[in-house]
Design an enzyme around this catalytic site. Structure first.
Site, PDB file in Angstrom:
ATOM      1  N   PHE A 140       0.857  -1.170   0.000  1.00  9.63           N
ATOM      2  CA  PHE A 140       0.000   0.000   0.000  1.00  9.63           C
ATOM      3  C   PHE A 140       0.902   1.231   0.000  1.00  9.63           C
ATOM      4  O   PHE A 140       1.888   1.277   0.742  1.00  9.63           O
ATOM      5  CB  PHE A 140      -0.915  -0.005   1.228  1.00  9.63           C
ATOM      6  CG  PHE A 140      -2.030   0.981   1.140  1.00  9.63           C
ATOM      7  CD1 PHE A 140      -3.143   0.713   0.356  1.00  9.63           C
ATOM      8  CD2 PHE A 140      -1.967   2.192   1.823  1.00  9.63           C
ATOM      9  CE1 PHE A 140      -4.184   1.636   0.254  1.00  9.63           C
ATOM     10  CE2 PHE A 140      -3.004   3.112   1.732  1.00  9.63           C
ATOM     11  CZ  PHE A 140      -4.108   2.833   0.933  1.00  9.63           C
ATOM     12  N   ASP A 221       2.915  -4.621   8.426  1.00  5.46           N
ATOM     13  CA  ASP A 221       1.689  -3.841   8.343  1.00  5.46           C
ATOM     14  C   ASP A 221       0.524  -4.826   8.265  1.00  5.46           C
ATOM     15  O   ASP A 221       0.352  -5.515   7.258  1.00  5.46           O
ATOM     16  CB  ASP A 221       1.730  -2.936   7.103  1.00  5.46           C
ATOM     17  CG  ASP A 221       0.493  -2.058   6.976  1.00  5.46           C
ATOM     18  OD1 ASP A 221      -0.512  -2.333   7.657  1.00  5.46           O
ATOM     19  OD2 ASP A 221       0.532  -1.101   6.177  1.00  5.46           O
ATOM     20  N   TYR A 246     -10.370   0.167  11.107  1.00  2.00           N
ATOM     21  CA  TYR A 246     -11.632   0.474  10.420  1.00  2.00           C
ATOM     22  C   TYR A 246     -12.009  -0.541   9.352  1.00  2.00           C
ATOM     23  O   TYR A 246     -13.051  -0.411   8.715  1.00  2.00           O
ATOM     24  CB  TYR A 246     -11.601   1.881   9.814  1.00  2.00           C
ATOM     25  CG  TYR A 246     -10.373   2.229   9.006  1.00  2.00           C
ATOM     26  CD1 TYR A 246     -10.222   1.787   7.699  1.00  2.00           C
ATOM     27  CD2 TYR A 246      -9.376   3.023   9.557  1.00  2.00           C
ATOM     28  CE1 TYR A 246      -9.100   2.118   6.965  1.00  2.00           C
ATOM     29  CE2 TYR A 246      -8.249   3.360   8.834  1.00  2.00           C
ATOM     30  CZ  TYR A 246      -8.110   2.911   7.531  1.00  2.00           C
ATOM     31  OH  TYR A 246      -6.988   3.238   6.805  1.00  2.00           O
ATOM     32  N   LYS A 247     -11.203  -1.569   9.165  1.00  4.53           N
ATOM     33  CA  LYS A 247     -11.543  -2.596   8.182  1.00  4.53           C
ATOM     34  C   LYS A 247     -12.273  -3.740   8.887  1.00  4.53           C
ATOM     35  O   LYS A 247     -13.448  -3.633   9.203  1.00  4.53           O
ATOM     36  CB  LYS A 247     -10.271  -3.055   7.470  1.00  4.53           C
ATOM     37  CG  LYS A 247      -9.542  -1.940   6.723  1.00  4.53           C
ATOM     38  CD  LYS A 247      -8.296  -2.440   6.032  1.00  4.53           C
ATOM     39  CE  LYS A 247      -7.451  -1.306   5.464  1.00  4.53           C
ATOM     40  NZ  LYS A 247      -8.147  -0.531   4.411  1.00  4.53           N
ATOM     41  N   ARG A 404     -12.231  -5.910  -6.008  1.00  6.21           N
ATOM     42  CA  ARG A 404     -12.034  -6.533  -4.700  1.00  6.21           C
ATOM     43  C   ARG A 404     -13.395  -6.819  -4.083  1.00  6.21           C
ATOM     44  O   ARG A 404     -14.223  -5.912  -3.924  1.00  6.21           O
ATOM     45  CB  ARG A 404     -11.213  -5.635  -3.775  1.00  6.21           C
ATOM     46  CG  ARG A 404      -9.808  -5.386  -4.242  1.00  6.21           C
ATOM     47  CD  ARG A 404      -8.941  -4.803  -3.144  1.00  6.21           C
ATOM     48  NE  ARG A 404      -9.547  -3.631  -2.522  1.00  6.21           N
ATOM     49  CZ  ARG A 404      -8.988  -2.958  -1.510  1.00  6.21           C
ATOM     50  NH1 ARG A 404      -7.841  -3.357  -1.004  1.00  6.21           N
ATOM     51  NH2 ARG A 404      -9.580  -1.888  -1.003  1.00  6.21           N
TER      52      ARG A 404
END
Length: 444
Positions: A140, A221, A246-247, A404
């Site tokens: 990312f 990460d 938040y995922k 995704r």
């Protein structure tokens, strides 16, 4: 959980699987948008009643207690980051003292990479300085932005010091290539647990073991795995890790992040020091000299934002109830979530194979190599995503050709997966995507 399940194509099969799912009742606690199929939980998890209640409770404490909330709230705000870290520790396989919630993911990358880079540049017994940091070309982007900034601040040219391991197929990273890149000039290997585009799950233990054999520190990460993949950070000896909440943790947009620091590294001064990382016992003595907390709490920087941390407390209640469906341990809860996730993603890949010859699954089929989402590839992926949104399917696009799809296991069922593939099949077979414009700029 071995990925060898036998799936069936018909909708009746999906219905039967949902009826037998021990976690199915948890979905009722989430606000699932009406007339939509939400499969974007790998970007932003849905709001649960539990998270909403925890946020409401924090607001009420602010209203009723005002400044006394720092000492009189339940739990008291002063130790809120540490208490949430204690609750998160079983999900990442760490001791409570090794985990704290703090800052944002990018800020945590800055402070941890900066701290450990300074420590590793001249390891004991080395005659030369270690200057390199290993990353990969499918990371990312924020990871590279932060690391490059930390190198520049130390007068090191990022183009020379950043060892970028390249993918062989544009989808996945081979651990053997990461290990081959490790040399006597390497200070840190910093890699994602799950690649954000393809959903490949890396072997963190293998990478850590190989790094330590060469005197290299290993950091990770976990943004795309925490809450859906159990980790064993302490057991494998990982040096540090960062993640967002938040995922799969469903704590809300921009919610507070988390970090792990192995206890072997306690007692060091962080590269980015702030007063909230000061030892708690003397924090309000207001000494001009910084005394870091003796554990992971040292890496807190600014005052904990209570209103962005509170929803995480409620979200963890859901995991505790998932644990109740197993043996009661919070660790067992995330293991049960992982088992369902593997079934859902395996089922999704099966249906794509069966029904969508124009699409290809870019996510590894081996369960041990798969995170929590599936990358469905199509040459017109962007326009396909737009057409899906028109049909009420909320997925997302990642360049150049990936749709995704994330069947987040706390609120997604097998019938949801079946319906998403049904909508995708109609979009692709009827070329409905041709009614939508090519990709422009802006948020994707």
């Amino acid at each position: 959980m071995d990925g060898d399940e036998e799936f069936e194509r018909g909708r009746e099969y999906a219905t039967r699987r949902d009826e037998a799912d021990p976690l199915a009742n948890l979905a009722d606690r989430f606000y699932d948008p009406e007339d939509e199929w939400y499969v974007d939980g790998n970007s932003l998890g849905l709001l649960s009643e539990d998270a909403e209640d925890a946020l409401d409770s924090a607001v009420e404490e602010w209203r009723d207690l005002a400044i006394r909330g720092w000492t009189d709230a339940d739990p008291q705000w002063f130790h809120y980051g540490e208490r949430l870290g204690d609750r998160l520790a079983p999900l990442v396989g760490a001791d409570e003292s090794e985990v704290v919630v703090a800052n944002s993911t990018t800020v945590n990358i800055h402070t941890l990479v900066g701290t450990f880079y300074d420590r590793a540049r001249r390891a004991d017994g080395d005659s030369s300085e270690r200057t390199k940091i290993i990353v990969d070309d499918l990371d990312f982007p924020t990871d590279h932005y932060a690391i490059r900034a930390q190198l520049r601040q130390r007068g090191v040219d990022p183009d020379e010091a950043l060892t970028v391991v390249e993918s062989r197929d544009g989808r996945t990273i081979a651990e053997e290539d990461v290990i081959a890149a490790m040399d006597e000039d390497t200070a840190i290997a910093f890699l994602p647990s799950v690649l954000y585009r393809s959903g490949q799950l890396l072997d963190l233990e293998r990478i850590t073991e190989a790094a330590h054999e060469k005197g290299i520190l290993a950091g990770f990460d976990l943004a795309h795995s925490v809450g859906v993949v159990p980790h064993d950070l302490s057991d494998i000896g990982a040096d540090f890790a960062v993640w967002c909440s938040y995922k799969y943790l469903n704590a809300g947009p921009g919610s507070i992040a988390g970090l792990y620091v192995n206890s072997d590294h306690f007692g060091k001064t962080p590269a980015l020091a702030g007063w909230w990382g000061h030892e708690k016992e003397t924090q309000f003595d207001m000494n001009p000299t910084y005394t870091p907390a003796a554990d992971a709490g040292a890496y807190q920087i600014g005052t904990i934002p209570i209103l962005s941390a509170a929803p995480l407390a409620g979200s963890l209640d859901v995991f505790e109830d998932a644990a109740a469906a197993s043996d009661g341990r919070l660790r067992a809860g995330v293991e049960a979530v992982r088992e369902k996730s593997l079934s859902l993603t395996g089922y999704l890949a099966f249906l794509v194979d069966e029904r969508l010859p124009d699409c290809e699954v870019g996510t590894p089929r081996d369960a041990e190599r798969r995170g929590g989402h599936v990358a469905v590839e199509h040459p017109e992926a962007y326009r396909v995503c737009e057409a899906l949104k028109e049909r009420g399917v909320v997925a997302d696009f990642r360049p150049p050709n990936v749709i995704r799809i994330c069947p987040s296991p706390l609120y997604t069922g097998f019938e949801d997966v079946w319906e998403v593939v049904e909508q995708l099949t109609q979009v692709v077979d009827d070329a409905e995507y041709e009614n939508f414009a090519e990709r422009g700029g802006g948020v994707t």
